[in-house]
Design an enzyme around this catalytic site. Structure first.
Site, PDB file in Angstrom:
ATOM      1  N   VAL A  31       0.839  -1.206   0.000  1.00 32.93           N
ATOM      2  CA  VAL A  31       0.000   0.000   0.000  1.00 32.93           C
ATOM      3  C   VAL A  31       0.879   1.264   0.000  1.00 32.93           C
ATOM      4  CG1 VAL A  31      -1.894   1.232   1.148  1.00 32.93           C
ATOM      5  CG2 VAL A  31      -1.834  -1.265   1.177  1.00 32.93           C
ATOM      6  N   LYS A 113      -6.464  -2.155   9.949  1.00 27.92           N
ATOM      7  CA  LYS A 113      -7.771  -2.511  10.527  1.00 27.92           C
ATOM      8  C   LYS A 113      -7.676  -3.237  11.867  1.00 27.92           C
ATOM      9  CE  LYS A 113      -6.303  -5.093   7.060  1.00 27.92           C
ATOM     10  NZ  LYS A 113      -6.199  -5.276   5.653  1.00 27.92           N
ATOM     11  N   GLU A 137     -10.184   5.435   6.076  1.00 29.88           N
ATOM     12  CA  GLU A 137     -11.069   4.868   5.052  1.00 29.88           C
ATOM     13  C   GLU A 137     -10.487   3.583   4.441  1.00 29.88           C
ATOM     14  OE1 GLU A 137     -14.325   6.471   3.799  1.00 29.88           O
ATOM     15  OE2 GLU A 137     -14.215   4.316   3.640  1.00 29.88           O
ATOM     16  N   GLY A 142     -11.255  -1.649   1.211  1.00 30.13           N
ATOM     17  CA  GLY A 142     -10.325  -1.130   0.196  1.00 30.13           C
ATOM     18  C   GLY A 142     -10.748   0.204  -0.381  1.00 30.13           C
ATOM     19  N   ASP A 209      -9.705 -10.709   9.530  1.00 24.06           N
ATOM     20  CA  ASP A 209      -9.591  -9.413   8.843  1.00 24.06           C
ATOM     21  C   ASP A 209     -10.970  -8.787   8.565  1.00 24.06           C
ATOM     22  OD1 ASP A 209      -7.842  -7.547   6.882  1.00 24.06           O
ATOM     23  OD2 ASP A 209      -9.603  -8.274   5.797  1.00 24.06           O
ATOM     24  N   LYS A 213     -12.775  -5.231  10.236  1.00 25.71           N
ATOM     25  CA  LYS A 213     -13.449  -4.204   9.418  1.00 25.71           C
ATOM     26  C   LYS A 213     -14.902  -4.029   9.881  1.00 25.71           C
ATOM     27  CE  LYS A 213     -10.447  -5.307   5.511  1.00 25.71           C
ATOM     28  NZ  LYS A 213     -10.213  -6.237   4.414  1.00 25.71           N
ATOM     29  N   GLY A 311      -5.347  -4.839  -2.725  1.00 23.66           N
ATOM     30  CA  GLY A 311      -4.382  -4.484  -3.772  1.00 23.66           C
ATOM     31  C   GLY A 311      -3.811  -3.102  -3.507  1.00 23.66           C
TER      32      GLY A 311
END
Ligand code: HSE
Length: 410
Positions: A31, A113, A137, A142, A209, A213, A311
Site C-alpha cells: 500500500v 484494521k 477509510e 479497500g 480481517d 473491518k 491491492g
C-alpha cells in the site's frame, strides 16, 4: 463512552495556504508503494512525502536507499511534517506510532484494521483530547468510500443492517475455486503474490480481517463499540470441492459475508460467516478481489457499494482520499455515537446453516443443531441443514477452526 471531538473548536490539521501538505510515511509495502505511485500520478496534488520510515534496512526497494530512514524519530522529530500516514503491518507498532502522533496533536491516516478495531475507544478519545484528526477509510473495504458515507450521508437516517464482503483475498479464492475448480493453496499463493493477502494470511482465511473491518464499520453505522473478541468469525479454511458442488447444484455462490444488523429497536447482532448467496442477492456478482457493502436504512432502504477491496493501488486510492481530506480539515465526528442510539450487542441469535463434517466427527456433541431439515451421509461428504445458535458457534469457534467442519449460512 470516550469523549468526542467538537469540530467547531478543534485545531486545524495544517495551515495550508499555498503550501503542500508534507506527510511522514511509515511503511513501504504494497500500500505504501501504491501511495507513492498514486501521489506521483496525481497532477496538481498539494501533498508531498517529506520522509519515509521503514523497519528493515536490508530489504531491496525500488527507490534509492537515501530516501528511507529507519528510526521513527526521523518523522517524530521532523518539524516540517504536517501529518502522519501509517501503513505498516505490525498492529502493536502501528498503535504506538499513531498514538504518539495523536498525542502531539498531529493528524494521522492509517489502513491498519486490526490495530484500529482493537483500539477504537482510545483512538476516538485521543482525537478528542489532542485535536488531531484520525482518518482510516482504507482500513475497510479497500477502495469503497464506506466510512465517509456512513459518517456523512446517513447522518440522519437510521441504519438497520450493514452487510458485506469485506475481504478481497477470500472472495478471490472462492471465485477461482468456484469458477475454475482451482486448488485452495494455489489460489492463496496467487492472492499473496498479487498483494491481496495479509502477511499472515490466517487473518484472511479464518475471517479475522473482515471481522476487524466489521467492528470499525459497526461503530460508524450504529455508534456501538464492539470488541473484536466478542464477534464471531468463521472463515473459509475448510472449504472443499463438495461445498462448492453443493452451491452449484442449488444455484448459489459461496461468499464470506460480514453482517451487523438490528434485531429489534435496541439490539444488534454481528458476525462473519461463509454464506450461500442466491443469484438475486446483490452480493452474488461481487467476484475476484472485489468487495461489496449493502446498507439497509429506515428511509433510503437498500443501497449497494462495490469496488476493489484489496491491492496496492485501490487501497492507496482510499489513503490518498483521506490525505486530501486532511487538507480541508475533515475529521470523523462519530455522529452515530453522538446520537446515542442505545444499542446493545446480542449474543444469542439463531442461524439457518449448512454444516459439512468429516466421517465420525463429534460435531453434534459440540454443537446443538435444532430444526433439522436435511441430513446427507455418503462417507466423504456428510452434511446437515438446520438451526444453530450464534452463541454456540462462538463458544466452539476455536474447535471448529481446527477440525474438518465447514459451516455456511443458508
Ligand atoms: N487482506 C485484505 C483483504 C487486504 O484481502 O481484503 C485489504 O484490507
Amino acid at each position: 463512552m470516550p469523549t468526542l471531538i467538537n469540530p467547531q473548536t478543534a485545531a486545524p490539521v495544517a495551515s495550508l495556504t499555498g503550501k503542500k501538505l508534507n506527510i511522514g510515511l511509515y511503511g513501504f509495502g504494497c500500500v505504501g508503494q501504491g501511495l507513492y505511485g498514486v501521489l506521483n500520478d496525481t497532477p496538481g496534488i498539494r501533498v508531498g512525502i517529506g520522509q519515509i520510515v521503514v523497519k528493515n534496512p536490508n530489504k531491496r526497494r525500488n527507490l534509492p536507499a537515501h530516501q528511507f530512514a529507519f528510526s521513527p524519530d526521523a518523522i517524530r522529530n521532523n518539524p516540517s511534517i504536517d501529518a502522519v500516514v501509517e501503513l505498516i503491518d505490525h498492529a502493536d507498532d502501528a498503535f504506538e506510532i499513531v498514538q504518539q502522533a495523536l498525542r502531539k496533536g498531529q493528524s494521522v491516516v492509517s489502513a491498519n484494521k486490526k490495530m484500529i478495531a482493537e483500539h477504537l475507544p482510545e483512538l476516538v478519545a485521543l482525537q478528542a483530547e489532542h485535536g488531531g484528526a484520525f482518518l482510516y477509510e482504507a482500513s475497510c473495504a479497500g477502495s469503497i468510500p464506506i466510512i465517509r458515507n456512513l459518517e456523512e450521508y446517513y447522518d440522519n437516517d437510521f441504519i438497520d443492517r450493514l452487510q458485506g464482503i469485506l475481504n478481497g483475498t477470500c472472495n478471490y479464492i472462492l471465485t477461482r475455486m468456484f469458477q475454475e475448480g482451482a486448488d485452495f493453496n494455489t489460489v492463496l499463493t496467487d492472492a499473496q503474490r498479487l498483494g491481496f493477502a495479509e502477511s499472515d494470511p490466517t487473518l484472511d482465511i479464518d475471517g479475522f480481517d473482515p471481522k476487524y473491518k466489521l467492528c470499525i464499520l459497526t461503530l460508524h453505522a450504529f455508534g456501538l463499540f464492539r470488541k473484536p473478541e466478542e464477534v464471531l468469525n468463521l472463515g473459509i479454511r475448510q472449504v472443499t470441492a463438495h461445498d462448492l458442488q453443493f452451491a452449484r447444484e442449488k444455484g448459489y455462490k459461496l461468499q464470506l459475508v460480514a453482517t451487523s444488523q438490528k434485531v429489534n429497536q435496541n439490539q444488534l447482532v454481528s458476525y462473519v460467516l461463509p454464506h450461500f448467496i442466491p443469484e438475486k442477492h446483490l452480493l452474488y456478482n461481487v467476484s475476484q478481489e472485489y468487495n461489496g457493502v449493502i446498507v439497509q436504512t429506515a428511509f433510503a432502504e437498500q443501497q449497494f457499494f462495490m469496488g476493489k477491496g484489496a491491492g496496492g493501488y485501490p487501497t492507496a486510492s482510499a489513503v490518498l482520499s483521506d490525505i486530501a481530506a486532511l487538507t480541508y480539515n475533515y475529521r470523523y465526528e462519530y455522529k452515530k455515537v453522538y446520537q446515542q442510539l442505545k444499542l446493545e450487542a446480542l449474543a444469542q441469535y439463531p442461524l439457518h446453516v449448512y454444516i459439512r463434517y468429516g466421517h465420525g466427527s463429534p460435531i453434534f456433541e459440540r454443537l446443538p443443531v435444532h430444526n433439522l431439515e436435511a441430513r446427507y451421509e455418503a462417507g466423504d461428504f456428510n452434511y446437515v441443514i438446520g438451526t444453530v445458535d450464534l452463541q454456540d458457534l462462538h463458544r466452539e469457534q476455536a474447535w471448529l477452526r481446527q477440525n474438518d467442519v465447514f459451516i455456511a449460512v443458508l
